[in-house]
Design an enzyme around this catalytic site. Sequence first.
Site, PDB file in Angstrom:
ATOM      1  N   ARG A  32       0.853  -1.189   0.000  1.00 11.26           N
ATOM      2  CA  ARG A  32       0.000   0.000   0.000  1.00 11.26           C
ATOM      3  C   ARG A  32       0.881   1.228   0.000  1.00 11.26           C
ATOM      4  O   ARG A  32       1.868   1.271   0.755  1.00 11.26           O
ATOM      5  CB  ARG A  32      -0.864   0.040   1.273  1.00 11.26           C
ATOM      6  CG  ARG A  32      -1.793  -1.120   1.448  1.00 11.26           C
ATOM      7  CD  ARG A  32      -2.165  -1.278   2.915  1.00 11.26           C
ATOM      8  NE  ARG A  32      -1.008  -1.594   3.740  1.00 11.26           N
ATOM      9  CZ  ARG A  32      -0.976  -1.534   5.063  1.00 11.26           C
ATOM     10  NH1 ARG A  32      -2.030  -1.142   5.725  1.00 11.26           N
ATOM     11  NH2 ARG A  32       0.117  -1.857   5.734  1.00 11.26           N
ATOM     12  N   CYS A  86      -4.222   2.425  -8.438  1.00  9.55           N
ATOM     13  CA  CYS A  86      -4.459   0.969  -8.473  1.00  9.55           C
ATOM     14  C   CYS A  86      -5.932   0.590  -8.528  1.00  9.55           C
ATOM     15  O   CYS A  86      -6.395   0.045  -9.524  1.00  9.55           O
ATOM     16  CB  CYS A  86      -3.791   0.330  -7.273  1.00  9.55           C
ATOM     17  SG  CYS A  86      -2.017   0.678  -7.216  1.00  9.55           S
TER      18      CYS A  86
END
Length: 442
Positions: free
Chosen positions: A151, A265
């Site tokens: 992340r 993403c």
Amino acid sequence: MRISVIGCGYLGAVHAAAMASLGHEVVGIDVDEAKIEALRAGIAPFHEPGLPELLTEAGATGRLRFSSDIAAAAEATVHFIAVGTPQVRGSNAADLTYVDAALADLLPHLAPGDVVVGKSTVPVGTAARMQDVLAEGAPGAILAWNPEFLREGFAVKDSLTPDRIVVGLPRDADAAATAEAAMREVYADALATDTPLVLTDFATAELVKVAANAFLATKISFINAMAEIAEATDADVTQLADAIGFDARIGRRFLGAGVGFGGGCLPKDIRGFIARAEELGRAESVAFLKEVDAINLRRRQKVVDHVVDLLDGEPFGKKVAVLGLAFKPHSDDVRDSPALDVAVRLKGLGADVRATDPYAIPNARRLHPQLDFRESFDDTVADADVVVLVTEWDEYRYLDPGALGEVVAQRRVVDGRNSYDPAAWHAAGWTYRGLGRPQLGE
Ligand code: UGA
């Protein structure tokens, strides 16, 4: 291991530094000279907590180098491809130009027994196609697929201590054994601490990545859909999320209702998945992802609608303080950022938008130079007619509504991340609008 990492963006730069800090000899390679210069100097080309320290530490060991010349990969035996796969303009599909180019450039520098490891997020079927290219252009080199789950904002931690390692191996048993041995050595530290290892085929490894991101996006859009229902019924979606989140099968994480998901993403991965499923004749299997996308985009407009509503339908010329531009805190990434989108939409309605962010202003300015960016928080909120929270950086989450009320023109707030305590803000004289929560004031 001697490792090359092709592509030094958010994924590759962190991966290269992490691999070096784990004891491997690493060369990071990128076509962008400026990025390579910065990385050589130990400067992270983007905001990622812990990365500058990792670059400096790993650089000092002499195990981490950077180069803009792909020939530098020749010294390595394991080659990670970590280039971007952005959304094709005007289509849902992922653009594989950079992946294909990276492999083509790498071919002349590969030796038999080298392992090429795909890390980029790709449509299922890409690895099989790349294996054919490899067989033709570098006989004896082996492909493996190793999706990345880091992340932004926690990339260093996620790279050093991943929660799982997934490796897609070739069908040929000898090639698979070589690739598996290489990957076990690359990730020896994580595996020594019992990090789960999933050994599988190419297609499954590719799908794991998009399935994970599609699930996360669906979870966020689910709670945002509940927010829409809550808005029609005066219910409170944050309490609802708490309550269903206590069910261990559901879990509270990624049930944060608000302005929705963005970044490089989730949005492009669900769209790429839709496009790939259509090619596979399975459009209906992921048709729900179109709804996930639609719910997500509606929430941005809802924030804008709240602002307009608080301005009695007349946003033109009104001072709107937009807090946050990055797609989430701890990142300076503004790709598909809901926060930046809200600022742009409000500006498009003629509002006098002043937008701020601790790190993302330079990136936001490159995309939308027409916006009025303010480095200083005080400058941003001074005399504001409405304050809008769209990226929940700590410095915006924990504002004192009383003190802020002294400097704005009107005590009106739109809490695009449901970060504030509505009662506390209302008690301090503010008209409060959250997403999927009872509205307080006026
Ligand atoms: C996402 C995945 O979480 C990673 O596992 C994956 O490796 C990465 O994509 C990738 O494909 O490279 P990231 O894009 O860094 O990571 O961001 P997330 O933390 O997933 O957040 C995505 C968006 O969802 C942000 O805009 C965030 O504000 C939003 N979000 C998140 C919500 O709106 N509500 C939540 O409850 C959680």
